[in-house]
Structure formats: C-alpha cells, structure tokens
Design an enzyme around this catalytic site. Structure first.
Site, PDB file in Angstrom:
ATOM      1  N   ASN A   1      -6.999   8.752 -36.545  1.00  0.00           N
ATOM      2  CA  ASN A   1      -5.564   8.957 -36.775  1.00  0.00           C
ATOM      3  C   ASN A   1      -4.868   8.752 -35.438  1.00  0.00           C
ATOM      4  O   ASN A   1      -4.895   9.627 -34.579  1.00  0.00           O
ATOM      5  CB  ASN A   1      -5.322  10.384 -37.302  1.00  0.00           C
ATOM      6  CG  ASN A   1      -3.833  10.701 -37.444  1.00  0.00           C
ATOM      7  OD1 ASN A   1      -2.986   9.811 -37.358  1.00  0.00           O
ATOM      8  ND2 ASN A   1      -3.522  11.964 -37.654  1.00  0.00           N
ATOM      9  N   TRP A   2      -4.277   7.583 -35.271  1.00  0.00           N
ATOM     10  CA  TRP A   2      -3.688   7.236 -33.970  1.00  0.00           C
ATOM     11  C   TRP A   2      -2.377   7.982 -33.703  1.00  0.00           C
ATOM     12  O   TRP A   2      -1.881   7.967 -32.592  1.00  0.00           O
ATOM     13  CB  TRP A   2      -3.431   5.739 -33.896  1.00  0.00           C
ATOM     14  CG  TRP A   2      -4.668   4.908 -33.734  1.00  0.00           C
ATOM     15  CD1 TRP A   2      -5.965   5.345 -33.750  1.00  0.00           C
ATOM     16  CD2 TRP A   2      -4.722   3.499 -33.513  1.00  0.00           C
ATOM     17  NE1 TRP A   2      -6.819   4.283 -33.553  1.00  0.00           N
ATOM     18  CE2 TRP A   2      -6.089   3.142 -33.409  1.00  0.00           C
ATOM     19  CE3 TRP A   2      -3.755   2.490 -33.411  1.00  0.00           C
ATOM     20  CZ2 TRP A   2      -6.504   1.831 -33.191  1.00  0.00           C
ATOM     21  CZ3 TRP A   2      -4.162   1.179 -33.188  1.00  0.00           C
ATOM     22  CH2 TRP A   2      -5.516   0.856 -33.082  1.00  0.00           C
ATOM     23  N   LYS A   3      -1.801   8.554 -34.718  1.00  0.00           N
ATOM     24  CA  LYS A   3      -0.492   9.225 -34.591  1.00  0.00           C
ATOM     25  C   LYS A   3       0.543   8.269 -33.976  1.00  0.00           C
ATOM     26  O   LYS A   3       0.460   7.073 -34.181  1.00  0.00           O
ATOM     27  CB  LYS A   3      -0.638  10.520 -33.802  1.00  0.00           C
ATOM     28  CG  LYS A   3      -1.734  11.424 -34.367  1.00  0.00           C
ATOM     29  CD  LYS A   3      -1.632  12.825 -33.883  1.00  0.00           C
ATOM     30  CE  LYS A   3      -2.807  13.616 -34.417  1.00  0.00           C
ATOM     31  NZ  LYS A   3      -2.767  15.002 -34.078  1.00  0.00           N
TER      32      LYS A   3
ATOM     33  N   GLU B   1      -8.659  20.500 -42.000  1.00  0.00           N
ATOM     34  CA  GLU B   1      -8.188  20.448 -40.614  1.00  0.00           C
ATOM     35  C   GLU B   1      -7.500  21.768 -40.256  1.00  0.00           C
ATOM     36  O   GLU B   1      -6.287  21.923 -40.487  1.00  0.00           O
ATOM     37  CB  GLU B   1      -7.185  19.309 -40.442  1.00  0.00           C
ATOM     38  CG  GLU B   1      -7.752  17.938 -40.665  1.00  0.00           C
ATOM     39  CD  GLU B   1      -7.041  16.905 -39.815  1.00  0.00           C
ATOM     40  OE1 GLU B   1      -7.715  16.182 -39.090  1.00  0.00           O
ATOM     41  OE2 GLU B   1      -5.802  16.842 -39.856  1.00  0.00           O
TER      42      GLU B   1
ATOM     43  N   SER C   1     -10.132  18.415 -33.107  1.00  0.00           N
ATOM     44  CA  SER C   1     -10.804  18.333 -31.801  1.00  0.00           C
ATOM     45  C   SER C   1     -12.272  17.893 -31.904  1.00  0.00           C
ATOM     46  O   SER C   1     -13.130  18.400 -31.184  1.00  0.00           O
ATOM     47  CB  SER C   1     -10.673  19.651 -31.039  1.00  0.00           C
ATOM     48  OG  SER C   1      -9.302  19.918 -30.755  1.00  0.00           O
TER      49      SER C   1
ATOM     50  N   GLY D   1      -5.788  18.950 -31.875  1.00  0.00           N
ATOM     51  CA  GLY D   1      -5.223  18.589 -30.573  1.00  0.00           C
ATOM     52  C   GLY D   1      -5.262  19.716 -29.561  1.00  0.00           C
ATOM     53  O   GLY D   1      -4.610  19.648 -28.518  1.00  0.00           O
TER      54      GLY D   1
ATOM     55  N   GLY E   1      -8.331  12.564 -34.241  1.00  0.00           N
ATOM     56  CA  GLY E   1      -7.041  12.284 -33.606  1.00  0.00           C
ATOM     57  C   GLY E   1      -7.246  11.785 -32.195  1.00  0.00           C
ATOM     58  O   GLY E   1      -7.513  10.600 -31.951  1.00  0.00           O
ATOM     59  N   GLY E   2      -7.138  12.679 -31.227  1.00  0.00           N
ATOM     60  CA  GLY E   2      -7.186  12.299 -29.808  1.00  0.00           C
ATOM     61  C   GLY E   2      -8.344  11.382 -29.435  1.00  0.00           C
ATOM     62  O   GLY E   2      -8.146  10.390 -28.725  1.00  0.00           O
TER      63      GLY E   2
ATOM     64  N   GLU F   1       0.882  18.194 -39.363  1.00  0.00           N
ATOM     65  CA  GLU F   1       2.116  17.880 -38.606  1.00  0.00           C
ATOM     66  C   GLU F   1       3.247  17.513 -39.562  1.00  0.00           C
ATOM     67  O   GLU F   1       4.415  17.818 -39.304  1.00  0.00           O
ATOM     68  CB  GLU F   1       1.821  16.766 -37.587  1.00  0.00           C
ATOM     69  CG  GLU F   1       0.987  17.310 -36.433  1.00  0.00           C
ATOM     70  CD  GLU F   1       0.094  16.307 -35.746  1.00  0.00           C
ATOM     71  OE1 GLU F   1       0.291  15.089 -35.931  1.00  0.00           O
ATOM     72  OE2 GLU F   1      -0.830  16.752 -35.026  1.00  0.00           O
TER      73      GLU F   1
ATOM     74  N   HIS G   1      -0.729  15.819 -43.814  1.00  0.00           N
ATOM     75  CA  HIS G   1      -1.222  16.229 -42.489  1.00  0.00           C
ATOM     76  C   HIS G   1      -0.434  17.463 -42.042  1.00  0.00           C
ATOM     77  O   HIS G   1       0.751  17.594 -42.351  1.00  0.00           O
ATOM     78  CB  HIS G   1      -1.042  15.075 -41.495  1.00  0.00           C
ATOM     79  CG  HIS G   1      -1.752  15.318 -40.200  1.00  0.00           C
ATOM     80  ND1 HIS G   1      -1.210  16.106 -39.213  1.00  0.00           N
ATOM     81  CD2 HIS G   1      -2.960  14.893 -39.737  1.00  0.00           C
ATOM     82  CE1 HIS G   1      -2.064  16.154 -38.196  1.00  0.00           C
ATOM     83  NE2 HIS G   1      -3.125  15.433 -38.486  1.00  0.00           N
TER      84      HIS G   1
HETATM   85  C1  PEP Z   1      -5.665  15.015 -36.410  1.00  0.00           C
HETATM   86  O1  PEP Z   1      -4.599  14.768 -35.933  1.00  0.00           O
HETATM   87  O2  PEP Z   1      -5.853  14.819 -37.608  1.00  0.00           O
HETATM   88  C2  PEP Z   1      -6.715  15.533 -35.533  1.00  0.00           C
HETATM   89  C3  PEP Z   1      -7.815  15.974 -36.077  1.00  0.00           C
HETATM   90  O3  PEP Z   1      -6.447  15.530 -34.179  1.00  0.00           O
HETATM   91  P1  PEP Z   1      -7.469  15.912 -32.989  1.00  0.00           P
HETATM   92  O4  PEP Z   1      -8.775  15.206 -33.263  1.00  0.00           O
HETATM   93  O5  PEP Z   1      -6.808  15.413 -31.746  1.00  0.00           O
HETATM   94  O6  PEP Z   1      -7.621  17.394 -33.011  1.00  0.00           O
END
Ligand code: PEP
Length: 246
Positions: free
Chosen positions: A9-11, A167, A205, A173, A226-227, A97, A95
């Site tokens: 997930n590049w956001k 999640e 994470s 994050g 994500g990251g 967010e 999500h």
């Molecule tokens: C996400 O945004 O779905 C996510 C899992 O982010 P991260 O891996 O950075 O925690």
C-alpha cells in the site's frame, strides 16, 4: 489451499519518476519468485503508468479506494469501472486512514466492498481496533462489527474470493507490530466467521525482520504492507518470507 498474498500500500507517496523507479526495482527483485501472489496498490494518478509497466508481468496492481457509487455527480470520486479500465485487480476498502480521517463508516465500507465486487474487482477489506478499544477488551467486538456490516450487505458467498486484512490501528506506521499471539487470536476469530477460502492478511508495521514469524501463523495468509513497500529490497524480503509459507 490459499496461496499467500503480499500487497503493498504505497499511500500518498512519491511522484511519477520515483514510483516508476520503485516499481522497476520491485519487478527486478521479483524475477523468479514463485508461490506467492503480489500486488501494489498505488495512487490513482500512477495507475496508467503502472498498467503499462506491469503489462505481462505477474505482479498485479490496484487502488487504495473507490467510490461506493457506480457513476454520477460525485466530484473528486473514482468509480470501480474506472479502476477496471486501468487494469486493477485489487482495491483497498475501509482502510483505517479512510475511516479515521475521512469519516468512512462501516456502512460506507460495506457499500464500497459491494461496488468493487460489482465490477469484478477483488476488495481488500481492512478491519482493526484502536489502542483504546484493545485496552478496553473490545477488539473482537470492533472487528466483528466491521466485518458484519460487509457480510450483511454482501452475503457470506461474496467473501469466497475476497481478501480481509486485519490491521490494528495502533500498529499502522508506528513501528509497533502486534505480537504473533495477538494476530493469531484475531485471525482465528475472523476465520471462524468466513468461508475457508477467504484470504486473511495481517497489516501493521510488517518488516523483513518480523514477516516470517507473522506469516508462519496458521490463519495468516500474507500481509498488507505500508511503509516497507516503499523500499524495494524490504518488500522483496517480505515476499520471500511469505514464500516459505507457500
Ligand atoms: C497500511 O497502511 O496498511 C500499513 C499496514 O502500514 P505500515 O506497514 O506502514 O504499518
């Protein structure tokens, strides 16, 4: 048998040039990797370029959101059929967010799930509790409620080919990953409510150093990343960790 799935997930990061370079590096690193399905969910403006870059490649792609409506006067929104035109296979729905920053309710997430299915897209339905909810012992109540909204609108059968991502909001994050015991507990709870073929991803994470331990869990079929999906070498290392499960 559920094939492991890793989704990046590049956001809202990068630009055309940097995202092209990132994807090139991911594609190079993925050469010869078997036994895991992979996808990247990219910002809307990158979809055209990504579709060109990945044509003929086994890496799939998708978007991070879609409208619950099929078409109409919804300024700024993007429909499922538009995503299909750009070759998307997946779309992230609900999500945290979107829920926390844009007020998406369980009902809206369920309607977006329906809109994705109506276009033949595979929704990745995200569910997760806040730290406050976990500390209050409400994790199962919260993720159960989010799931139930989508089940009520779409029916159990619609979950046979979709993806559900657990999640925990406090792990996204933050560098704070849920322990394997916490993850397995929630995944088992979700598994019991879903068809056996539903793929259950963990997100929050996930890094090269903790991926193998999480993916080894019986009810974890891969990860939503994500990251770490923004660093090609890390993403590839996470794909390799999932490969050991396959
Ligand atoms: C996400 O945004 O779905 C996510 C899992 O982010 P991260 O891996 O950075 O925690």
């Amino acid at each position: 048998m559920r094939t492991p799935l890793i989704v990046g997930n590049w956001k809202m990061h990068g630009n055309r040039a940097s995202n092209r370079a990132l994807l090139d590096a991911v594609v190079r690193g993925m050469a010869g990797q078997e036994g895991v399905e992979c996808a990247v969910c990219v910002p809307f403006p990158n979809l055209g370029e990504v579709a060109g870059q990945l044509a003929g490649n086994r890496l799939a792609w998708g978007a991070q959101n879609l409208s619950e409506h099929a078409q109409g006067a919804f300024t700024g929104e993007v429909s499922g059929s538009m995503l299909v035109e750009f070759g998307c296979r997946y779309v992230i729905v609900g999500h945290s967010e979107r829920r926390q920053l844009y007020g998406e309710t369980d009902k809206v997430a369920a309607a977006k799930f329906a809109a994705a299915l109506a276009q033949g897209l595979t929704p990745i339905l995200c569910l997760g509790e806040t730290l406050e909810e976990r500390d209050a012992g409400r994790t199962e109540e919260v993720v159960g409620r989010m799931l139930q909204a989508a089940l009520d609108l779409n029916g159990m059968q619609s979950f046979e080919k979709v993806v559900v991502a657990y999640e925990p909001v406090w792990a996204i994050g933050t560098g704070r990953t849920a322990t394997p015991e916490q993850v397995q507990e929630v995944h088992f709870f979700l598994r019991e409510k879903l068809p056996a073929s539903t793929r259950l991803l963990y997100g929050g994470s996930v890094k090269p150093g903790n991926a193998a331990g999480l993916f080894a869990l019986p009810d974890v079929d891969g990860g939503l990343i994500g990251g770490a999906s923004l660093v090609a070498a890390d993403f590839i290392a996470i794909v390799r960790a999932a490969q050991r499960k396959g």
